[in-house]
Motif scaffolding. Structure first.
Motif, PDB file in Angstrom:
ATOM      1  N   GLU A  72       0.822  -1.213   0.000  1.00  0.00           N
ATOM      2  CA  GLU A  72       0.000   0.000   0.000  1.00  0.00           C
ATOM      3  C   GLU A  72       0.854   1.259   0.000  1.00  0.00           C
ATOM      4  O   GLU A  72       0.481   2.279  -0.564  1.00  0.00           O
ATOM      5  CB  GLU A  72      -0.910   0.076   1.242  1.00  0.00           C
ATOM      6  N   ARG A  73       1.990   1.209   0.655  1.00  0.00           N
ATOM      7  CA  ARG A  73       2.840   2.392   0.796  1.00  0.00           C
ATOM      8  C   ARG A  73       3.572   2.754  -0.492  1.00  0.00           C
ATOM      9  O   ARG A  73       3.979   3.896  -0.655  1.00  0.00           O
ATOM     10  CB  ARG A  73       3.870   2.174   1.912  1.00  0.00           C
ATOM     11  N   VAL A  74       3.737   1.817  -1.401  1.00  0.00           N
ATOM     12  CA  VAL A  74       4.473   2.093  -2.631  1.00  0.00           C
ATOM     13  C   VAL A  74       3.784   3.192  -3.432  1.00  0.00           C
ATOM     14  O   VAL A  74       4.425   4.124  -3.908  1.00  0.00           O
ATOM     15  CB  VAL A  74       4.647   0.805  -3.469  1.00  0.00           C
ATOM     16  N   SER A  75       2.467   3.132  -3.565  1.00  0.00           N
ATOM     17  CA  SER A  75       1.753   4.166  -4.325  1.00  0.00           C
ATOM     18  C   SER A  75       1.781   5.507  -3.581  1.00  0.00           C
ATOM     19  O   SER A  75       1.832   6.561  -4.208  1.00  0.00           O
ATOM     20  CB  SER A  75       0.319   3.736  -4.606  1.00  0.00           C
ATOM     21  N   GLN A  76       1.787   5.485  -2.252  1.00  0.00           N
ATOM     22  CA  GLN A  76       1.892   6.732  -1.493  1.00  0.00           C
ATOM     23  C   GLN A  76       3.254   7.387  -1.692  1.00  0.00           C
ATOM     24  O   GLN A  76       3.350   8.600  -1.870  1.00  0.00           O
ATOM     25  CB  GLN A  76       1.663   6.465  -0.006  1.00  0.00           C
ATOM     26  N   VAL A  77       4.305   6.573  -1.669  1.00  0.00           N
ATOM     27  CA  VAL A  77       5.653   7.098  -1.885  1.00  0.00           C
ATOM     28  C   VAL A  77       5.754   7.686  -3.284  1.00  0.00           C
ATOM     29  O   VAL A  77       6.348   8.747  -3.483  1.00  0.00           O
ATOM     30  CB  VAL A  77       6.711   5.993  -1.658  1.00  0.00           C
ATOM     31  N   ARG A  78       5.157   7.026  -4.256  1.00  0.00           N
ATOM     32  CA  ARG A  78       5.177   7.538  -5.632  1.00  0.00           C
ATOM     33  C   ARG A  78       4.530   8.929  -5.699  1.00  0.00           C
ATOM     34  O   ARG A  78       5.057   9.833  -6.331  1.00  0.00           O
ATOM     35  CB  ARG A  78       4.446   6.557  -6.557  1.00  0.00           C
ATOM     36  N   ARG A  79       3.388   9.109  -5.049  1.00  0.00           N
ATOM     37  CA  ARG A  79       2.716  10.412  -5.067  1.00  0.00           C
ATOM     38  C   ARG A  79       3.530  11.486  -4.355  1.00  0.00           C
ATOM     39  O   ARG A  79       3.590  12.637  -4.791  1.00  0.00           O
ATOM     40  CB  ARG A  79       1.325  10.297  -4.450  1.00  0.00           C
ATOM     41  N   ILE A  80       4.189  11.114  -3.256  1.00  0.00           N
ATOM     42  CA  ILE A  80       5.015  12.065  -2.511  1.00  0.00           C
ATOM     43  C   ILE A  80       6.194  12.519  -3.368  1.00  0.00           C
ATOM     44  O   ILE A  80       6.490  13.718  -3.466  1.00  0.00           O
ATOM     45  CB  ILE A  80       5.499  11.447  -1.182  1.00  0.00           C
ATOM     46  N   LEU A  81       6.880  11.567  -4.005  1.00  0.00           N
ATOM     47  CA  LEU A  81       8.027  11.926  -4.845  1.00  0.00           C
ATOM     48  C   LEU A  81       7.590  12.752  -6.051  1.00  0.00           C
ATOM     49  O   LEU A  81       8.273  13.710  -6.439  1.00  0.00           O
ATOM     50  CB  LEU A  81       8.762  10.665  -5.295  1.00  0.00           C
ATOM     51  N   ALA A  82       6.460  12.414  -6.642  1.00  0.00           N
ATOM     52  CA  ALA A  82       5.948  13.180  -7.784  1.00  0.00           C
ATOM     53  C   ALA A  82       5.650  14.621  -7.368  1.00  0.00           C
ATOM     54  O   ALA A  82       5.938  15.559  -8.114  1.00  0.00           O
ATOM     55  CB  ALA A  82       4.698  12.513  -8.356  1.00  0.00           C
ATOM     56  N   ALA A  83       5.103  14.811  -6.181  1.00  0.00           N
ATOM     57  CA  ALA A  83       4.810  16.163  -5.699  1.00  0.00           C
ATOM     58  C   ALA A  83       6.101  16.965  -5.523  1.00  0.00           C
ATOM     59  O   ALA A  83       6.160  18.146  -5.881  1.00  0.00           O
ATOM     60  CB  ALA A  83       4.035  16.099  -4.388  1.00  0.00           C
ATOM     61  N   HIS A  84       7.152  16.336  -4.991  1.00  0.00           N
ATOM     62  CA  HIS A  84       8.422  17.050  -4.825  1.00  0.00           C
ATOM     63  C   HIS A  84       9.053  17.385  -6.168  1.00  0.00           C
ATOM     64  O   HIS A  84       9.599  18.486  -6.343  1.00  0.00           O
ATOM     65  CB  HIS A  84       9.390  16.235  -3.966  1.00  0.00           C
ATOM     66  N   LEU A  85       8.984  16.481  -7.112  1.00  0.00           N
ATOM     67  CA  LEU A  85       9.546  16.769  -8.433  1.00  0.00           C
ATOM     68  C   LEU A  85       8.787  17.901  -9.112  1.00  0.00           C
ATOM     69  O   LEU A  85       9.393  18.757  -9.768  1.00  0.00           O
ATOM     70  CB  LEU A  85       9.536  15.508  -9.298  1.00  0.00           C
ATOM     71  N   ARG A  86       7.489  17.926  -8.971  1.00  0.00           N
ATOM     72  CA  ARG A  86       6.714  19.028  -9.542  1.00  0.00           C
ATOM     73  C   ARG A  86       7.020  20.348  -8.833  1.00  0.00           C
ATOM     74  O   ARG A  86       7.083  21.395  -9.468  1.00  0.00           O
ATOM     75  CB  ARG A  86       5.227  18.715  -9.478  1.00  0.00           C
ATOM     76  N   TYR A  87       7.223  20.302  -7.543  1.00  0.00           N
ATOM     77  CA  TYR A  87       7.589  21.495  -6.793  1.00  0.00           C
ATOM     78  C   TYR A  87       8.950  22.031  -7.258  1.00  0.00           C
ATOM     79  O   TYR A  87       9.157  23.235  -7.327  1.00  0.00           O
ATOM     80  CB  TYR A  87       7.623  21.178  -5.299  1.00  0.00           C
ATOM     81  N   TRP A  88       9.859  21.128  -7.595  1.00  0.00           N
ATOM     82  CA  TRP A  88      11.176  21.522  -8.104  1.00  0.00           C
ATOM     83  C   TRP A  88      11.120  21.879  -9.588  1.00  0.00           C
ATOM     84  O   TRP A  88      12.127  22.120 -10.208  1.00  0.00           O
ATOM     85  CB  TRP A  88      12.184  20.404  -7.889  1.00  0.00           C
ATOM     86  N   LYS A  89       9.941  21.866 -10.188  1.00  0.00           N
ATOM     87  CA  LYS A  89       9.734  22.176 -11.609  1.00  0.00           C
ATOM     88  C   LYS A  89      10.411  21.154 -12.524  1.00  0.00           C
ATOM     89  O   LYS A  89      10.930  21.478 -13.575  1.00  0.00           O
ATOM     90  CB  LYS A  89      10.238  23.587 -11.954  1.00  0.00           C
ATOM     91  N   LEU A  90      10.383  19.891 -12.114  1.00  0.00           N
ATOM     92  CA  LEU A  90      10.962  18.799 -12.886  1.00  0.00           C
ATOM     93  C   LEU A  90       9.862  17.837 -13.325  1.00  0.00           C
ATOM     94  O   LEU A  90       9.991  16.612 -13.189  1.00  0.00           O
ATOM     95  CB  LEU A  90      12.025  18.065 -12.061  1.00  0.00           C
ATOM     96  N   ASP A  91       8.783  18.390 -13.873  1.00  0.00           N
ATOM     97  CA  ASP A  91       7.645  17.566 -14.289  1.00  0.00           C
ATOM     98  C   ASP A  91       8.047  16.505 -15.302  1.00  0.00           C
ATOM     99  O   ASP A  91       7.463  15.420 -15.338  1.00  0.00           O
ATOM    100  CB  ASP A  91       6.554  18.440 -14.888  1.00  0.00           C
ATOM    101  N   ILE A  92       9.027  16.793 -16.117  1.00  0.00           N
ATOM    102  CA  ILE A  92       9.432  15.869 -17.171  1.00  0.00           C
ATOM    103  C   ILE A  92      10.076  14.602 -16.596  1.00  0.00           C
ATOM    104  O   ILE A  92      10.119  13.573 -17.259  1.00  0.00           O
ATOM    105  CB  ILE A  92      10.377  16.585 -18.159  1.00  0.00           C
ATOM    106  N   LEU A  93      10.542  14.662 -15.345  1.00  0.00           N
ATOM    107  CA  LEU A  93      11.190  13.503 -14.719  1.00  0.00           C
ATOM    108  C   LEU A  93      10.260  12.694 -13.824  1.00  0.00           C
ATOM    109  O   LEU A  93      10.674  11.668 -13.295  1.00  0.00           O
ATOM    110  CB  LEU A  93      12.394  13.970 -13.895  1.00  0.00           C
ATOM    111  N   VAL A  94       9.039  13.115 -13.652  1.00  0.00           N
ATOM    112  CA  VAL A  94       8.140  12.448 -12.707  1.00  0.00           C
ATOM    113  C   VAL A  94       7.947  10.979 -13.060  1.00  0.00           C
ATOM    114  O   VAL A  94       8.127  10.091 -12.217  1.00  0.00           O
ATOM    115  CB  VAL A  94       6.777  13.179 -12.629  1.00  0.00           C
TER     116      VAL A  94
END
Length: 191
Positions: A18-40
């Motif tokens: 269950e935690r794998v999908s949560q970690v994915r969303r957390i990392l995606a949010a940080h990458l978007r915050y860093w303006k690295l949408d292309i790497l999500v």
């Protein structure tokens, strides 16, 4: 010249399915915050593959996920407390093959308490996720003109198309639903 501010993120997690999908969303949010949408997508997919492997094969499920951004490369590392790279899940057709396909470079090393598997993706400062193009707004001369009258449908079986004529007193006597005369709506033209 624009220079990037180095960024670092660390996340300790006890891995479960269950935690794998949560970690994915957390990392995606940080990458978007860093303006690295292309790497999500590639980064989150790589971490997801490593976490699923740890969930399936490791005895100690406590892991750490780290991301470093230096302006050109994003390095992502997943560490666990297993000392070796045993079994077929790390073989060339296993998860490390998928990590190699998703990244520009990858590697692994032993630590005092376990091992770290890392991979990197290159993204220059100017590379961002492409914006969706928006068409220009029409100029006043190109805008569609408003119709002078809104057409009103004719009654079935009637040859009269003007609703004021159709609602004449003789017609109202035979059709009780036409007791209120209808009027034509004339919108004002746009300026």
């Amino acid at each position: 010249m624009n220079t990037a501010v180095p960024c670092y993120y660390h996340l300790d997690v006890e891995v479960s399915s269950e935690r794998v999908s949560q970690v994915r969303r957390i990392l995606a949010a940080h990458l978007r915050y860093w303006k690295l949408d292309i790497l999500v997508e590639p980064v989150c997919r790589g971490v997801e593959v490593l976490l699923h492997t740890i969930d399936e094969h490791a005895t100690d499920k406590n892991t750490a996920v780290e991301m470093w951004w230096n302006g050109q490369h994003l390095i992502t590392a997943v560490s666990d407390h297993e000392r070796d790279l045993p079994g077929p899940h790390y073989a060339p057709q296993g998860c490390l093959a998928e990590i190699a396909a998703l990244s520009d470079g990858w590697g692994g090393c032993a630590t005092a308490t376990g091992k770290i598997i890392w991979f990197s993706r290159r993204a220059r400062l100017g590379e961002r996720a492409p914006l969706v193009p928006v068409g220009p707004a029409p100029r006043i001369g190109e805008a569609l003109e408003m119709p002078r009258e809104v057409p009103v449908p004719a009654f079935a079986g009637s040859a009269v198309t003007d609703p004021l004529v159709a609602a004449a007193p003789a017609a109202r006597a035979h059709r009780p639903e036409l007791s209120v005369p209808r009027r034509v709506v004339r919108p004002t033209p746009a300026m």
